[in-house]
Enzyme design. Structure first.
Site, mmCIF file in Angstrom:
data_model
loop_
_atom_site.group_PDB
_atom_site.id
_atom_site.type_symbol
_atom_site.label_atom_id
_atom_site.label_comp_id
_atom_site.label_asym_id
_atom_site.label_seq_id
_atom_site.Cartn_x
_atom_site.Cartn_y
_atom_site.Cartn_z
ATOM 1 N N HIS A 116 -8.855 -2.931 -6.026
ATOM 2 C CA HIS A 116 -8.769 -3.089 -4.571
ATOM 3 C C HIS A 116 -9.867 -2.236 -3.914
ATOM 4 O O HIS A 116 -10.181 -1.144 -4.388
ATOM 5 C CB HIS A 116 -7.380 -2.665 -4.071
ATOM 6 C CG HIS A 116 -7.151 -3.046 -2.646
ATOM 7 N ND1 HIS A 116 -7.649 -2.308 -1.604
ATOM 8 C CD2 HIS A 116 -6.535 -4.113 -2.093
ATOM 9 C CE1 HIS A 116 -7.327 -2.905 -0.461
ATOM 10 N NE2 HIS A 116 -6.646 -4.007 -0.741
ATOM 11 N N LYS A 142 0.840 -1.211 0.000
ATOM 12 C CA LYS A 142 0.000 0.000 0.000
ATOM 13 C C LYS A 142 0.880 1.269 0.000
ATOM 14 O O LYS A 142 1.964 1.252 -0.588
ATOM 15 C CB LYS A 142 -0.980 -0.043 1.185
ATOM 16 C CG LYS A 142 -1.785 -1.349 1.201
ATOM 17 C CD LYS A 142 -2.953 -1.343 2.144
ATOM 18 C CE LYS A 142 -3.663 -2.685 2.074
ATOM 19 N NZ LYS A 142 -4.852 -2.765 2.908
ATOM 20 N N GLU A 181 -11.617 -10.642 -1.209
ATOM 21 C CA GLU A 181 -11.261 -9.754 -0.094
ATOM 22 C C GLU A 181 -12.513 -9.179 0.536
ATOM 23 O O GLU A 181 -12.985 -8.116 0.116
ATOM 24 C CB GLU A 181 -10.392 -8.609 -0.618
ATOM 25 C CG GLU A 181 -9.047 -9.040 -1.124
ATOM 26 C CD GLU A 181 -7.963 -8.100 -0.622
ATOM 27 O OE1 GLU A 181 -6.938 -8.605 -0.172
ATOM 28 O OE2 GLU A 181 -8.163 -6.876 -0.648
#
Ligand code: PGA
Length: 255
Positions: A103, A13, A172
């Site tokens: 994401h 990240k 996720e």
């Protein structure tokens, strides 16, 4: 049952400084000299891709790869253009092998839509790179499975079906990500049900990773599951020792 080696993706990240990234990549590379039977992808922040690539190129390891956390794909699939601040898949094609797309943090903070995420995945494929497409429900509920199916169908729709086996999917659940609302990992059982559902749509040959508060204490639970082929690891991937421990455990699990 999958015959693939586990795939561990380290999503750093916007955390490491250049010095952190170099120290981390150096330590992980050294550690992986003794850990085999898995593939590892390091995803540093964009400006550190070049220095980390240089480092990985020196006596390269065949099971250690580089990935980008994001790219931009213009609507017309143009290879370049007037898009201030953006980087195309084409520009990364000789630098990385994987690109994370969609994401949940990009959806949350940058309002990425399913159409944009699919376009990004197509651009990544066209650059001969592997997209890691994230999908997961925001809140845990009795409708979670239906929500994931719905989002997944939207994401896959524009991508040519003949390329679905070239994708990596990452399940996720947003509630399980370490910065999320409750940030407890999903159970292995729960993640397996979702991974199986994802494979029933995208095809059994497409690897599915689990991501959300993965660390060395729970990685085995996920890798033991039939339909989970690896993990997308956030905060636990920022410490070389912990990441190597995750890799060591994953590599020892026969699928
Ligand atoms: P986490 O992040 O491992 O810190 O929960 C996972 C991710 O966001 O990909």
């Amino acid at each position: 049952m999958s015959t693939r080696q586990p795939l561990i993706v380290a999503n750093w990240k916007m955390h490491p400084t250049l010095a952190d990234a170099v120290v981390l990549a150096t330590a992980v590379k050294r550690g992986l000299e003794d850990i085999h039977h898995l593939e590892v992808v390091l995803c540093p922040p964009a400006p550190w891709l070049v220095p980390v690539a240089e480092l990985l190129k020196h006596h390269p390891l065949h099971h250690l790869y580089l990935g980008a956390q994001n790219i931009w794909a213009p609507p017309a699939q143009a290879p370049d253009g007037a898009y201030t601040g953006e980087v195309s898949a084409e520009m990364l094609k000789h630098l990385v092998q994987y690109v994370i797309v969609g994401h949940s943090e990009r959806v949350r903070f940058f309002h990425e839509t399913a159409a944009l995420i699919s376009r990004k995945a197509i651009a990544v494929l066209e650059a001969n790179l592997t997209p890691i497409i994230c999908v997961g429900e925001v809140h845990r509920s009795s409708r979670s499975k239906d929500q994931v199916i719905e989002v997944l169908q939207g994401l896959l729709g524009p991508i040519p079906r003949t390329r679905w086996h070239d994708l990596v999917m990452a399940y996720e659940p947003i509630w399980a990500i370490s910065t999320g609302d409750d940030s407890d990992p999903a159970s292995g059982d729960y993640a397996e049900t979702m991974a199986e559902t994802i494979k029933s749509i995208v095809g059994r040959g497409t690897p599915v990773l689990y991501g959300g508060s993965v660390d060395s204490s729970n990685i085995a639970e996920f890798i033991h599951e039939d339909d989970i082929d690896g993990a997308l690891v956030g905060s636990a991937s920022l410490k070389a020792k912990e990441l190597l421990k995750i890799c060591e455990i994953a590599s020892g699990i026969k699928k």
